[in-house]
Structures are given as structure tokens and as C-alpha cells.
Design an enzyme around this catalytic site. Sequence first.
Site, PDB file in Angstrom:
ATOM      1  N   GLU A   7      14.083  12.813   0.621  1.00 47.13           N
ATOM      2  CA  GLU A   7      13.726  11.394   0.540  1.00 47.13           C
ATOM      3  C   GLU A   7      12.209  11.230   0.465  1.00 47.13           C
ATOM      4  O   GLU A   7      11.695  10.436  -0.325  1.00 47.13           O
ATOM      5  CB  GLU A   7      14.284  10.633   1.740  1.00 47.13           C
ATOM      6  CG  GLU A   7      13.932   9.150   1.735  1.00 47.13           C
ATOM      7  CD  GLU A   7      14.410   8.426   2.974  1.00 47.13           C
ATOM      8  OE1 GLU A   7      14.217   7.199   3.028  1.00 47.13           O
ATOM      9  OE2 GLU A   7      14.955   9.065   3.896  1.00 47.13           O
ATOM     10  N   GLU A  50      -3.790  -4.162   3.149  1.00 43.61           N
ATOM     11  CA  GLU A  50      -3.483  -3.754   4.517  1.00 43.61           C
ATOM     12  C   GLU A  50      -3.879  -2.292   4.697  1.00 43.61           C
ATOM     13  O   GLU A  50      -3.648  -1.469   3.812  1.00 43.61           O
ATOM     14  CB  GLU A  50      -1.991  -3.909   4.805  1.00 43.61           C
ATOM     15  CG  GLU A  50      -1.592  -3.472   6.198  1.00 43.61           C
ATOM     16  CD  GLU A  50      -0.090  -3.576   6.459  1.00 43.61           C
ATOM     17  OE1 GLU A  50       0.347  -3.027   7.487  1.00 43.61           O
ATOM     18  OE2 GLU A  50       0.639  -4.175   5.653  1.00 43.61           O
ATOM     19  N   ALA A  95      -9.572   8.626  14.470  1.00 46.56           N
ATOM     20  CA  ALA A  95      -9.031   7.324  14.047  1.00 46.56           C
ATOM     21  C   ALA A  95     -10.161   6.395  13.631  1.00 46.56           C
ATOM     22  O   ALA A  95     -10.094   5.747  12.576  1.00 46.56           O
ATOM     23  CB  ALA A  95      -8.197   6.703  15.159  1.00 46.56           C
ATOM     24  N   TYR A 115     -10.198  -0.743  16.695  1.00 43.14           N
ATOM     25  CA  TYR A 115     -10.344  -1.684  15.581  1.00 43.14           C
ATOM     26  C   TYR A 115     -11.454  -2.698  15.848  1.00 43.14           C
ATOM     27  O   TYR A 115     -12.247  -3.012  14.962  1.00 43.14           O
ATOM     28  CB  TYR A 115      -9.027  -2.394  15.296  1.00 43.14           C
ATOM     29  CG  TYR A 115      -7.887  -1.452  14.949  1.00 43.14           C
ATOM     30  CD1 TYR A 115      -8.100  -0.288  14.208  1.00 43.14           C
ATOM     31  CD2 TYR A 115      -6.594  -1.713  15.371  1.00 43.14           C
ATOM     32  CE1 TYR A 115      -7.068   0.579  13.898  1.00 43.14           C
ATOM     33  CE2 TYR A 115      -5.552  -0.849  15.057  1.00 43.14           C
ATOM     34  CZ  TYR A 115      -5.794   0.283  14.330  1.00 43.14           C
ATOM     35  OH  TYR A 115      -4.764   1.136  14.018  1.00 43.14           O
TER      36      TYR A 115
END
Length: 165
Positions: A37, A79, A94, A129
Site C-alpha cells: 500500500e 499545510e 523537529a 512551533y
Amino acid sequence: MKIRPLEKKDLPYIYQQENSRKVMALWFQEAYTSFDELELLYERHVLDQTERRFVVEDDKQFIGVVELMYIDGLHRHTEIQIIIHPDHQGNGYAQMAIKAGTEYAFKVLNMHKVYLYVDVDNDAAIHIYKKIGFIEEGILRGHFFAEGKYHDSMMMGMLVTEFIS
């Protein structure tokens, strides 16, 4: 640390991440169940101009993935999503990867806005963030279903005029 385009050779690493319920719950998604998949999804999306997928690596070691999704050429927004492998979390990857992905969106794709969704209970991610410059735009109540329950999600965004490279 650098980001580079996702390649077919990276799929075994993606498969490992995407079969982790804990990791995929952060993206509010089910874990994949088959490598076939994943290969089909790669083939279907490799030429899709509404998304860009990058591998985060350090010294040629796979660290994670940063993605620009739903790239909208008319409204000039996209996004951003990120997954850092649990073995490499807490090392600043990150923050560096989100910065690199955001810079690509603004400087290469000429986006006006980059936005993201984060679980309201994910304090570590929200802190990262905000540190980069994303601003809370609102809370979406019961917006995502993961791990057997509905989660409130914070939408955060950054305009190109707010981006500091």
C-alpha cells in the site's frame, strides 16, 4: 541536518514509522498495514504538485519526514506536517526540519502562508512551533479521531511576512 526529497529507497523507513500507532496518532491517522500500500501511495503521489515530501537526515541517517500538503497555488498556502523518529526526538531536529520546510514553502514555492494542526495536549510540539514563529489561530473542537477518542486540535499559522530565516 538537511532535508531532501523523499525517494523510493526511503520507503522502508517510512513503513517503520507509519506502522507505529503512537507515531501515527500524532498525525491523527491509522498506521499502514502493508508495504505494498505504501509503495502504491508513493507511485500515485510522486508527481503530485499539491504536495512535497522530504526526508530529514543527519550525516545520511534517516531522522524523519517533513511534508508540505494541500499546496494551493491560488490562495498560496500549504499545510506542513512532521514526524521525527522517536530515537531522534529531543535533539532539535523537529525545529530545524520545520524551519527548513517552511523556508522551502516561502522561498521556493512562493507561499503566502504555512499552517499546521497539532493536538492541544502536545505541549512539546506547540512549544517548538511557537518558538519558530507559528501563531495560534484557533481550536477545532473534537476535530480528529485517534487512539479511540476525539481530539481537539489547534490550528497554527505563519505568514511570509512573519518568517525569519
